[in-house]
Design a protein around this motif. Structure first.
Motif, PDB file in Angstrom:
ATOM      1  N   GLU A   1      -4.890  -5.553   0.399  1.00  0.00           N
ATOM      2  CA  GLU A   1      -4.065  -6.749   0.518  1.00  0.00           C
ATOM      3  C   GLU A   1      -4.923  -7.940   0.934  1.00  0.00           C
ATOM      4  O   GLU A   1      -5.916  -7.784   1.633  1.00  0.00           O
ATOM      5  CB  GLU A   1      -2.973  -6.526   1.550  1.00  0.00           C
ATOM      6  CG  GLU A   1      -2.048  -5.373   1.227  1.00  0.00           C
ATOM      7  CD  GLU A   1      -1.182  -4.986   2.404  1.00  0.00           C
ATOM      8  OE1 GLU A   1      -0.339  -4.095   2.248  1.00  0.00           O
ATOM      9  OE2 GLU A   1      -1.344  -5.573   3.492  1.00  0.00           O
TER      10      GLU A   1
ATOM     11  N   CYS B   1      -1.957  -7.861  -3.644  1.00  0.00           N
ATOM     12  CA  CYS B   1      -2.197  -6.457  -3.330  1.00  0.00           C
ATOM     13  C   CYS B   1      -2.711  -5.779  -4.594  1.00  0.00           C
ATOM     14  O   CYS B   1      -1.976  -5.666  -5.577  1.00  0.00           O
ATOM     15  CB  CYS B   1      -0.930  -5.787  -2.838  1.00  0.00           C
ATOM     16  SG  CYS B   1      -1.087  -4.006  -2.541  1.00  0.00           S
TER      17      CYS B   1
ATOM     18  N   TRP C   1       6.943  -5.543  -1.515  1.00  0.00           N
ATOM     19  CA  TRP C   1       6.449  -6.062  -0.239  1.00  0.00           C
ATOM     20  C   TRP C   1       7.489  -5.810   0.843  1.00  0.00           C
ATOM     21  O   TRP C   1       8.685  -6.044   0.631  1.00  0.00           O
ATOM     22  CB  TRP C   1       6.164  -7.558  -0.332  1.00  0.00           C
ATOM     23  CG  TRP C   1       4.989  -7.889  -1.187  1.00  0.00           C
ATOM     24  CD1 TRP C   1       4.998  -8.214  -2.518  1.00  0.00           C
ATOM     25  CD2 TRP C   1       3.621  -7.916  -0.777  1.00  0.00           C
ATOM     26  NE1 TRP C   1       3.717  -8.435  -2.958  1.00  0.00           N
ATOM     27  CE2 TRP C   1       2.856  -8.272  -1.908  1.00  0.00           C
ATOM     28  CE3 TRP C   1       2.957  -7.691   0.428  1.00  0.00           C
ATOM     29  CZ2 TRP C   1       1.464  -8.396  -1.867  1.00  0.00           C
ATOM     30  CZ3 TRP C   1       1.582  -7.816   0.469  1.00  0.00           C
ATOM     31  CH2 TRP C   1       0.846  -8.162  -0.655  1.00  0.00           C
TER      32      TRP C   1
ATOM     33  N   ARG D   1       7.954  -6.102   5.368  1.00  0.00           N
ATOM     34  CA  ARG D   1       7.379  -6.761   6.538  1.00  0.00           C
ATOM     35  C   ARG D   1       7.950  -6.178   7.805  1.00  0.00           C
ATOM     36  O   ARG D   1       9.063  -5.653   7.818  1.00  0.00           O
ATOM     37  CB  ARG D   1       7.628  -8.270   6.488  1.00  0.00           C
ATOM     38  CG  ARG D   1       9.087  -8.680   6.628  1.00  0.00           C
ATOM     39  CD  ARG D   1       9.236 -10.194   6.426  1.00  0.00           C
ATOM     40  NE  ARG D   1      10.624 -10.628   6.571  1.00  0.00           N
ATOM     41  CZ  ARG D   1      11.037 -11.872   6.290  1.00  0.00           C
ATOM     42  NH1 ARG D   1      10.171 -12.784   5.859  1.00  0.00           N
ATOM     43  NH2 ARG D   1      12.310 -12.189   6.449  1.00  0.00           N
TER      44      ARG D   1
ATOM     45  N   ARG E   1      10.649  -2.306  10.083  1.00  0.00           N
ATOM     46  CA  ARG E   1      10.132  -2.766   8.803  1.00  0.00           C
ATOM     47  C   ARG E   1      11.284  -2.961   7.824  1.00  0.00           C
ATOM     48  O   ARG E   1      12.207  -2.143   7.772  1.00  0.00           O
ATOM     49  CB  ARG E   1       9.132  -1.755   8.243  1.00  0.00           C
ATOM     50  CG  ARG E   1       8.431  -2.200   6.976  1.00  0.00           C
ATOM     51  CD  ARG E   1       7.193  -1.359   6.723  1.00  0.00           C
ATOM     52  NE  ARG E   1       7.473   0.060   6.680  1.00  0.00           N
ATOM     53  CZ  ARG E   1       6.513   0.990   6.637  1.00  0.00           C
ATOM     54  NH1 ARG E   1       5.244   0.636   6.654  1.00  0.00           N
ATOM     55  NH2 ARG E   1       6.840   2.259   6.585  1.00  0.00           N
TER      56      ARG E   1
ATOM     57  N   TYR F   1       2.881  -8.119   6.805  1.00  0.00           N
ATOM     58  CA  TYR F   1       3.409  -7.834   5.473  1.00  0.00           C
ATOM     59  C   TYR F   1       2.631  -6.676   4.853  1.00  0.00           C
ATOM     60  O   TYR F   1       1.393  -6.660   4.869  1.00  0.00           O
ATOM     61  CB  TYR F   1       3.304  -9.075   4.589  1.00  0.00           C
ATOM     62  CG  TYR F   1       4.355 -10.110   4.909  1.00  0.00           C
ATOM     63  CD1 TYR F   1       4.301 -10.836   6.098  1.00  0.00           C
ATOM     64  CD2 TYR F   1       5.416 -10.359   4.044  1.00  0.00           C
ATOM     65  CE1 TYR F   1       5.276 -11.772   6.413  1.00  0.00           C
ATOM     66  CE2 TYR F   1       6.393 -11.300   4.336  1.00  0.00           C
ATOM     67  CZ  TYR F   1       6.315 -11.999   5.521  1.00  0.00           C
ATOM     68  OH  TYR F   1       7.284 -12.930   5.839  1.00  0.00           O
ATOM     69  N   TYR F   2       3.367  -5.729   4.302  1.00  0.00           N
ATOM     70  CA  TYR F   2       2.779  -4.533   3.702  1.00  0.00           C
ATOM     71  C   TYR F   2       3.183  -4.457   2.230  1.00  0.00           C
ATOM     72  O   TYR F   2       4.352  -4.652   1.897  1.00  0.00           O
ATOM     73  CB  TYR F   2       3.286  -3.273   4.396  1.00  0.00           C
ATOM     74  CG  TYR F   2       2.992  -3.184   5.863  1.00  0.00           C
ATOM     75  CD1 TYR F   2       3.854  -3.722   6.807  1.00  0.00           C
ATOM     76  CD2 TYR F   2       1.842  -2.534   6.317  1.00  0.00           C
ATOM     77  CE1 TYR F   2       3.585  -3.628   8.165  1.00  0.00           C
ATOM     78  CE2 TYR F   2       1.559  -2.433   7.672  1.00  0.00           C
ATOM     79  CZ  TYR F   2       2.441  -2.991   8.585  1.00  0.00           C
ATOM     80  OH  TYR F   2       2.168  -2.888   9.928  1.00  0.00           O
ATOM     81  N   CYS F   3       2.233  -4.126   1.390  1.00  0.00           N
ATOM     82  CA  CYS F   3       2.621  -3.839   0.014  1.00  0.00           C
ATOM     83  C   CYS F   3       2.844  -2.332  -0.129  1.00  0.00           C
ATOM     84  O   CYS F   3       2.293  -1.531   0.629  1.00  0.00           O
ATOM     85  CB  CYS F   3       1.593  -4.335  -0.988  1.00  0.00           C
ATOM     86  SG  CYS F   3       0.036  -3.452  -1.022  1.00  0.00           S
ATOM     87  N   ARG F   4       3.645  -2.000  -1.086  1.00  0.00           N
ATOM     88  CA  ARG F   4       3.986  -0.602  -1.367  1.00  0.00           C
ATOM     89  C   ARG F   4       4.070  -0.435  -2.865  1.00  0.00           C
ATOM     90  O   ARG F   4       4.676  -1.258  -3.559  1.00  0.00           O
ATOM     91  CB  ARG F   4       5.322  -0.254  -0.721  1.00  0.00           C
ATOM     92  CG  ARG F   4       5.866   1.145  -1.051  1.00  0.00           C
ATOM     93  CD  ARG F   4       7.219   1.321  -0.395  1.00  0.00           C
ATOM     94  NE  ARG F   4       7.821   2.636  -0.614  1.00  0.00           N
ATOM     95  CZ  ARG F   4       8.665   2.908  -1.595  1.00  0.00           C
ATOM     96  NH1 ARG F   4       9.012   1.980  -2.464  1.00  0.00           N
ATOM     97  NH2 ARG F   4       9.168   4.127  -1.716  1.00  0.00           N
TER      98      ARG F   4
ATOM     99  N   TRP G   1       1.067   2.835   0.720  1.00  0.00           N
ATOM    100  CA  TRP G   1       1.207   1.601   1.496  1.00  0.00           C
ATOM    101  C   TRP G   1      -0.141   0.942   1.722  1.00  0.00           C
ATOM    102  O   TRP G   1      -1.157   1.626   1.899  1.00  0.00           O
ATOM    103  CB  TRP G   1       1.829   1.907   2.858  1.00  0.00           C
ATOM    104  CG  TRP G   1       3.244   2.354   2.793  1.00  0.00           C
ATOM    105  CD1 TRP G   1       3.697   3.634   2.632  1.00  0.00           C
ATOM    106  CD2 TRP G   1       4.410   1.532   2.892  1.00  0.00           C
ATOM    107  NE1 TRP G   1       5.075   3.652   2.612  1.00  0.00           N
ATOM    108  CE2 TRP G   1       5.539   2.378   2.778  1.00  0.00           C
ATOM    109  CE3 TRP G   1       4.618   0.160   3.061  1.00  0.00           C
ATOM    110  CZ2 TRP G   1       6.846   1.889   2.832  1.00  0.00           C
ATOM    111  CZ3 TRP G   1       5.915  -0.319   3.114  1.00  0.00           C
ATOM    112  CH2 TRP G   1       7.015   0.540   2.997  1.00  0.00           C
TER     113      TRP G   1
ATOM    114  N   GLN H   1      -2.576  -1.721   4.089  1.00  0.00           N
ATOM    115  CA  GLN H   1      -2.894  -1.703   5.517  1.00  0.00           C
ATOM    116  C   GLN H   1      -2.152  -2.784   6.281  1.00  0.00           C
ATOM    117  O   GLN H   1      -2.106  -2.756   7.503  1.00  0.00           O
ATOM    118  CB  GLN H   1      -4.407  -1.864   5.720  1.00  0.00           C
ATOM    119  CG  GLN H   1      -4.936  -3.297   5.585  1.00  0.00           C
ATOM    120  CD  GLN H   1      -5.065  -3.757   4.153  1.00  0.00           C
ATOM    121  OE1 GLN H   1      -4.760  -3.045   3.210  1.00  0.00           O
ATOM    122  NE2 GLN H   1      -5.532  -4.985   3.974  1.00  0.00           N
ATOM    123  N   GLY H   2      -1.594  -3.736   5.565  1.00  0.00           N
ATOM    124  CA  GLY H   2      -0.853  -4.825   6.204  1.00  0.00           C
ATOM    125  C   GLY H   2      -1.702  -6.072   6.359  1.00  0.00           C
ATOM    126  O   GLY H   2      -2.907  -6.001   6.583  1.00  0.00           O
TER     127      GLY H   2
END
Length: 114
Positions: free
Chosen positions: A6, A22, A36, A38, A45, A93-96, A104, A106-107
């Motif tokens: 990310e 990402c 995404w 958060r 989350r 914020y995390y992508c998935r 996932w 790492q944020g």
């Protein structure tokens, strides 16, 4: 194995914009959903936005009209354009992505100052 990298987080004033990216790499044959999430301090989350392989999108009510999710399938990359940012958007914020299983990132920290 799938790796997610990310980028794009940072500090911005209220009303400003940021673009998160990402990029996925590794054993990827076909990515279905990309999204995404958060996590704000002291909160669970939550989903921000997601996009299917066909391009259908879904947004949290709190970001509709301000955030736009997109994906580049050739680059295995998902983006989140965030406009009109508010202090309450402050979060990690995390992508998935979903490639049979879910993976996932790492944020990345997004901080919006008032």
């Amino acid at each position: 194995q799938v790796q997610l990298v990310e980028s794009g987080g940072g500090l911005v004033q209220a009303g400003g914009s940021l673009r998160l990216s990402c990029a996925a790499s590794g054993s990827i044959f076909s990515i279905s959903a990309m999204g995404w999430y958060r996590r704000a301090p002291g909160k669970q989350r939550e989903l921000v936005a997601e996009i299917t392989s066909g391009g259908s999108t879904n947004y949290a009510d709190s970001v509709k009209g301000r955030f736009t999710i997109s994906r580049d399938n050739a680059k295995n990359t998902v983006y989140l354009q965030m406009n009109s940012l508010k202090p309450e958007d402050t979060a990690v914020y995390y992508c998935r992505i979903v490639v049979i299983a879910a993976y996932w990132g790492q944020g990345t920290q997004v901080t919006v100052s008032s």
